[in-house]
Design a protein around this motif. Structure first.
Motif, PDB file in Angstrom:
ATOM      1  N   ASP A   1       0.831  -1.204   0.000  1.00  0.00           N
ATOM      2  CA  ASP A   1       0.000   0.000   0.000  1.00  0.00           C
ATOM      3  C   ASP A   1       0.869   1.259   0.000  1.00  0.00           C
ATOM      4  O   ASP A   1       1.083   1.882  -1.038  1.00  0.00           O
ATOM      5  N   LEU A   2       1.419   1.614   1.145  1.00  0.00           N
ATOM      6  CA  LEU A   2       2.172   2.871   1.233  1.00  0.00           C
ATOM      7  C   LEU A   2       3.405   2.886   0.345  1.00  0.00           C
ATOM      8  O   LEU A   2       3.752   3.915  -0.229  1.00  0.00           O
ATOM      9  N   GLY A   3       4.078   1.750   0.230  1.00  0.00           N
ATOM     10  CA  GLY A   3       5.303   1.713  -0.546  1.00  0.00           C
ATOM     11  C   GLY A   3       5.114   1.808  -2.028  1.00  0.00           C
ATOM     12  O   GLY A   3       6.080   2.017  -2.778  1.00  0.00           O
ATOM     13  N   ARG A   4       3.887   1.686  -2.496  1.00  0.00           N
ATOM     14  CA  ARG A   4       3.609   1.732  -3.939  1.00  0.00           C
ATOM     15  C   ARG A   4       2.924   3.025  -4.359  1.00  0.00           C
ATOM     16  O   ARG A   4       2.486   3.145  -5.506  1.00  0.00           O
ATOM     17  N   LYS A   5       2.817   3.980  -3.428  1.00  0.00           N
ATOM     18  CA  LYS A   5       2.167   5.244  -3.767  1.00  0.00           C
ATOM     19  C   LYS A   5       3.023   6.405  -3.270  1.00  0.00           C
ATOM     20  O   LYS A   5       3.791   6.256  -2.310  1.00  0.00           O
ATOM     21  N   PRO A   6       2.921   7.564  -3.899  1.00  0.00           N
ATOM     22  CA  PRO A   6       3.690   8.721  -3.424  1.00  0.00           C
ATOM     23  C   PRO A   6       3.175   9.184  -2.072  1.00  0.00           C
ATOM     24  O   PRO A   6       2.007   9.000  -1.738  1.00  0.00           O
ATOM     25  N   MET A   7       4.080   9.788  -1.294  1.00  0.00           N
ATOM     26  CA  MET A   7       3.709  10.266   0.040  1.00  0.00           C
ATOM     27  C   MET A   7       4.091  11.738   0.187  1.00  0.00           C
ATOM     28  O   MET A   7       4.573  12.159   1.240  1.00  0.00           O
ATOM     29  N   HIS A   8       3.875  12.530  -0.857  1.00  0.00           N
ATOM     30  CA  HIS A   8       4.264  13.937  -0.787  1.00  0.00           C
ATOM     31  C   HIS A   8       3.140  14.841  -0.288  1.00  0.00           C
ATOM     32  O   HIS A   8       3.351  16.034  -0.103  1.00  0.00           O
ATOM     33  N   ARG A   9       1.969  14.281  -0.058  1.00  0.00           N
ATOM     34  CA  ARG A   9       0.855  15.065   0.481  1.00  0.00           C
ATOM     35  C   ARG A   9       0.632  14.681   1.936  1.00  0.00           C
ATOM     36  O   ARG A   9       0.518  13.494   2.268  1.00  0.00           O
ATOM     37  N   LEU A  10       0.558  15.683   2.796  1.00  0.00           N
ATOM     38  CA  LEU A  10       0.376  15.426   4.220  1.00  0.00           C
ATOM     39  C   LEU A  10      -0.905  14.661   4.487  1.00  0.00           C
ATOM     40  O   LEU A  10      -0.965  13.828   5.401  1.00  0.00           O
ATOM     41  N   VAL A  11      -1.929  14.880   3.681  1.00  0.00           N
ATOM     42  CA  VAL A  11      -3.205  14.204   3.893  1.00  0.00           C
ATOM     43  C   VAL A  11      -3.052  12.694   3.770  1.00  0.00           C
ATOM     44  O   VAL A  11      -3.739  11.925   4.449  1.00  0.00           O
ATOM     45  N   ASP A  12      -2.115  12.236   2.902  1.00  0.00           N
ATOM     46  CA  ASP A  12      -1.897  10.796   2.756  1.00  0.00           C
ATOM     47  C   ASP A  12      -1.318  10.203   4.035  1.00  0.00           C
ATOM     48  O   ASP A  12      -1.654   9.082   4.421  1.00  0.00           O
ATOM     49  N   LEU A  13      -0.439  10.951   4.684  1.00  0.00           N
ATOM     50  CA  LEU A  13       0.096  10.500   5.963  1.00  0.00           C
ATOM     51  C   LEU A  13      -0.999  10.458   7.017  1.00  0.00           C
ATOM     52  O   LEU A  13      -1.111   9.488   7.780  1.00  0.00           O
ATOM     53  N   LEU A  14      -1.806  11.503   7.073  1.00  0.00           N
ATOM     54  CA  LEU A  14      -2.865  11.574   8.080  1.00  0.00           C
ATOM     55  C   LEU A  14      -3.852  10.414   7.926  1.00  0.00           C
ATOM     56  O   LEU A  14      -4.320   9.845   8.921  1.00  0.00           O
ATOM     57  N   LYS A  15      -4.141  10.034   6.680  1.00  0.00           N
ATOM     58  CA  LYS A  15      -5.030   8.904   6.444  1.00  0.00           C
ATOM     59  C   LYS A  15      -4.427   7.596   6.940  1.00  0.00           C
ATOM     60  O   LYS A  15      -5.150   6.678   7.343  1.00  0.00           O
ATOM     61  N   ALA A  16      -3.097   7.515   6.911  1.00  0.00           N
ATOM     62  CA  ALA A  16      -2.423   6.271   7.290  1.00  0.00           C
ATOM     63  C   ALA A  16      -2.198   6.140   8.789  1.00  0.00           C
ATOM     64  O   ALA A  16      -1.916   5.043   9.282  1.00  0.00           O
ATOM     65  N   LEU A  17      -2.320   7.248   9.522  1.00  0.00           N
ATOM     66  CA  LEU A  17      -1.965   7.230  10.950  1.00  0.00           C
ATOM     67  C   LEU A  17      -2.735   6.193  11.767  1.00  0.00           C
ATOM     68  O   LEU A  17      -2.133   5.518  12.614  1.00  0.00           O
TER      69      LEU A  17
ATOM     70  N   ALA B   1       8.240   7.827   4.985  1.00  0.00           N
ATOM     71  CA  ALA B   1       6.999   8.248   4.323  1.00  0.00           C
ATOM     72  C   ALA B   1       7.010   9.761   4.056  1.00  0.00           C
ATOM     73  O   ALA B   1       7.945  10.266   3.441  1.00  0.00           O
ATOM     74  N   TRP B   2       5.991  10.496   4.528  1.00  0.00           N
ATOM     75  CA  TRP B   2       5.900  11.938   4.238  1.00  0.00           C
ATOM     76  C   TRP B   2       7.098  12.706   4.792  1.00  0.00           C
ATOM     77  O   TRP B   2       7.485  13.739   4.253  1.00  0.00           O
ATOM     78  N   PHE B   3       7.701  12.223   5.873  1.00  0.00           N
ATOM     79  CA  PHE B   3       8.804  12.936   6.508  1.00  0.00           C
ATOM     80  C   PHE B   3      10.109  12.814   5.720  1.00  0.00           C
ATOM     81  O   PHE B   3      11.062  13.546   5.979  1.00  0.00           O
ATOM     82  N   ARG B   4      10.162  11.885   4.784  1.00  0.00           N
ATOM     83  CA  ARG B   4      11.363  11.657   3.989  1.00  0.00           C
ATOM     84  C   ARG B   4      11.348  12.610   2.782  1.00  0.00           C
ATOM     85  O   ARG B   4      10.284  13.107   2.404  1.00  0.00           O
ATOM     86  N   PRO B   5      12.489  12.909   2.170  1.00  0.00           N
ATOM     87  CA  PRO B   5      12.450  13.686   0.929  1.00  0.00           C
ATOM     88  C   PRO B   5      11.483  13.058  -0.067  1.00  0.00           C
ATOM     89  O   PRO B   5      11.483  11.833  -0.259  1.00  0.00           O
ATOM     90  N   HIS B   6      10.655  13.876  -0.673  1.00  0.00           N
ATOM     91  CA  HIS B   6       9.580  13.374  -1.524  1.00  0.00           C
ATOM     92  C   HIS B   6      10.077  12.998  -2.910  1.00  0.00           C
ATOM     93  O   HIS B   6      11.046  13.570  -3.413  1.00  0.00           O
ATOM     94  N   ASN B   7       9.364  12.074  -3.547  1.00  0.00           N
ATOM     95  CA  ASN B   7       9.685  11.705  -4.926  1.00  0.00           C
ATOM     96  C   ASN B   7       9.419  12.874  -5.872  1.00  0.00           C
ATOM     97  O   ASN B   7      10.112  13.044  -6.877  1.00  0.00           O
ATOM     98  N   LEU B   8       8.404  13.653  -5.578  1.00  0.00           N
ATOM     99  CA  LEU B   8       8.114  14.903  -6.284  1.00  0.00           C
ATOM    100  C   LEU B   8       8.695  16.024  -5.425  1.00  0.00           C
ATOM    101  O   LEU B   8       8.194  16.293  -4.338  1.00  0.00           O
ATOM    102  N   SER B   9       9.774  16.628  -5.898  1.00  0.00           N
ATOM    103  CA  SER B   9      10.484  17.583  -5.062  1.00  0.00           C
ATOM    104  C   SER B   9       9.559  18.676  -4.546  1.00  0.00           C
ATOM    105  O   SER B   9       8.819  19.296  -5.313  1.00  0.00           O
ATOM    106  N   GLU B  10       9.620  18.888  -3.234  1.00  0.00           N
ATOM    107  CA  GLU B  10       8.843  19.961  -2.629  1.00  0.00           C
ATOM    108  C   GLU B  10       9.543  21.303  -2.762  1.00  0.00           C
ATOM    109  O   GLU B  10       9.013  22.328  -2.316  1.00  0.00           O
ATOM    110  N   GLU B  11      10.719  21.314  -3.357  1.00  0.00           N
ATOM    111  CA  GLU B  11      11.495  22.545  -3.504  1.00  0.00           C
ATOM    112  C   GLU B  11      11.425  23.132  -4.910  1.00  0.00           C
ATOM    113  O   GLU B  11      11.268  24.342  -5.084  1.00  0.00           O
TER     114      GLU B  11
END
Length: 513
Positions: free
Chosen positions: A147-163, A458-468
């Motif tokens: 689940d989590l490992g196969r989807k991007p985690m650059h949106r905070l909402v995705d982390l909140l859903k997983a908590l 997950a979200w706390f790691r550098p994102h696959n889609l650069s946030e910068e």
């Protein structure tokens, strides 16, 4: 290197680094219609999964096993090709052998009944707890890997859903604490908790989600690629070339170029510039932000924030060849783990105090028992890996310590695994954290980038889609989902999935500026 230029081709893409994650991303982008150029500073593809040949011995420099072959098969299928026609995998049985100083051994097998028999042999009272641990590992695999490992985690909402699911699976508990809650025998606690070390994590602090590795072994087995992981990397480069892309070795990227705030290409160490609307960095995430974007403002991954991160441990790796030993040491299998006298306090030395301790645990790789091509006839190829503190602790002068430490490794091997080793050595080469820093541009010489603690995952790691930087994407051990061959192959799927299909391609040209 000759200067290279590209027109502003909307179907071009640049991948910085020919590690497995970068190569896999390039393959997926090629399947999407991009003409991909992969740039790498080394002399052959593979990054940390590349090799060095010396005196007829092929030394696999980094990863040695494949635990989820299906990830590679899916990658090849996405490119319209058959992985098993390009690479030959051999299943290991047993997966590896663990040896403790008191003479206890443990060798998990392909067959579940055989593995349970191993547990029953060393800790019969823990068999029920072992079964529960494996059930826990499967649950974490389904949530954390599928689940989590196969989807991007650059949106905070995705982390909140997983908590809530994280909480239910006790992701706050360490791998070791979880193993200790299921089994009582110290040998078995080690056997069920050491795996995070192979992705750069401290078993006493890394989230229990990484117990999923035990399920990966059980469900998919442990495999060796004939020709080493280098054979996989070479096959990947061939796919990229067949797609119309190119892999350029000896080409070091010095900076990511921006146009109107968007990634638009790269500047090479020789000053030449290549342009492309899509830029993917397979360089270490820390190097990407601190070095390749050093001239650009960063909001999240500032130098100060990178400095505050906990980085994975360093590695000391001794590569050596032996003469006429193929039939010697007949009880030494392909993968052996020699456990030292201490576990928790030794891990503390490595990750927290930064102390280079005199005692050690070793992972010993002997591929020549499976793949004779890696050594001259009748000879053996080995490497012995010891986790050590990274350079950020500032406690070890490797110019002074490398040879004494190598001698200590040799002494342990002679006493516990390879008697008479010193009489047979013909080739010798050592990598220290300083090698990882210079060869792989790894911050602090860390072996596996940022440590995968829960607040660095997950979200706390550098994102696959650069946030910068718009137009910049990241792949590899330092980004989501993390290190290890399955991790970086999965990261490539996530990263490529964030990039739209290529528009119509324009002709590619190569020219001197």
């Amino acid at each position: 290197m000759n200067s290279l230029t590209q027109r502003a081709d909307p179907s071009s893409a640049i991948v910085i680094g020919a590690g497995l994650g970068g190569l896999a991303t390039a393959m997926r982008l090629g399947a999407k219609g991009y003409r991909v150029t992969v740039l790498d500073k080394l002399d052959r593809p593979g990054g940390r999964g590349s090799s060095i040949t010396k005196g007829g011995h092929r030394f696999d420099l980094g990863p040695t096993i494949v635990t989820v072959p299906q990830g590679l098969r899916d990658l090849w299928t996405a490119c319209g090709r058959d992985f098993d026609r390009d690479v030959t995998l051999v299943p290991m049985d047993p997966f590896y052998e663990i040896r403790w100083q008191d003479g206890t051994t443990y060798a998990p097998r392909i067959d579940d009944a055989a593995s349970r028999a191993e547990v029953a042999r060393i800790a019969p009272k823990d068999l029920a707890g072992y079964d529960r641990f494996l059930a826990d590992a499967e649950a974490r695999y389904r949530f954390g890997y599928l689940d989590l490992g196969r989807k991007p985690m650059h949106r905070l909402v995705d982390l909140l859903k997983a908590l809530p699911r994280f909480a239910m699976l006790r992701a706050d508990r360490s791998v070791y604490a979880h193993a200790a809650g299921r089994v009582k025998d110290d040998h078995l606690r080690f056997a069920l908790s050491f795996h995070p070390l192979f992705i750069g994590g401290d078993p006493f602090h890394v989230t229990s989600m990484y117990a999923l590795v035990s399920h990966l072994e059980r469900a998919f087995g442990v495999h060796y690629a004939m020709g080493g992981v280098q054979a996989i990397a070479t096959a990947m480069a061939k796919v990229i070339t067949a797609q119309g892309g190119q892999v350029i070795q000896g080409a070091e990227v010095d900076e990511i170029v921006l146009t109107e705030g968007r990634a638009s290409g790269v500047r090479m160490a020789d000053g030449s510039v290549m342009q492309a609307p899509v830029v993917v960095s397979n360089a270490d995430a820390g190097h990407t932000y601190s070095r390749l974007l050093r001239n650009h403002a960063r909001q999240r991954w500032t130098d100060a924030k990178l400095k505050r991160q906990r980085w994975s441990m360093g590695l000391f790796v001794w590569y050596f060849g032996t003469k006429g030993t193929r039939e010697t040491w007949r009880d030494v299998t392909h993968h052996t783990i020699l456990v030292g006298p201490r576990y928790k306090s030794h891990i503390r030395d490595i990750f927290q105090t930064g102390r280079l301790a005199p005692d050690m645990s070793l992972y010993v790789h002997r591929p020549s028992v499976t793949d004779p091509s890696c050594a001259p006839a009748g000879d053996d190829t080995f490497y012995a890996l010891s986790p050590v503190p990274h350079l950020g602790h500032g406690t070890t002068d490797w110019a002074e310590e490398a040879e004494p430490y190598r001698q200590s490794v040799q002494k342990v091997l002679e006493e516990r695994l390879l008697p008479g080793l010193g009489d047979h050595i013909t080739e010798s080469l050592c990598f220290t954290p300083e090698t990882f820093q210079s060869r792989y541009l790894s911050p602090l010489g860390a072996g596996f980038s940022i440590e995968p603690r829960i607040l660095q995952s997950a979200w706390f790691r550098p994102h696959n889609l650069s946030e910068e930087i718009p137009g910049l994407y990241l792949v590899g051990a330092g980004t989501h989902p993390g290190a290890g061959v399955p991790g970086v192959i999965g990261a490539a799927e996530v990263t490529a999935g964030l990039i739209p299909e290529a528009p119509h391609a324009l002709p590619f040209r190569m020219a001197a500026e």
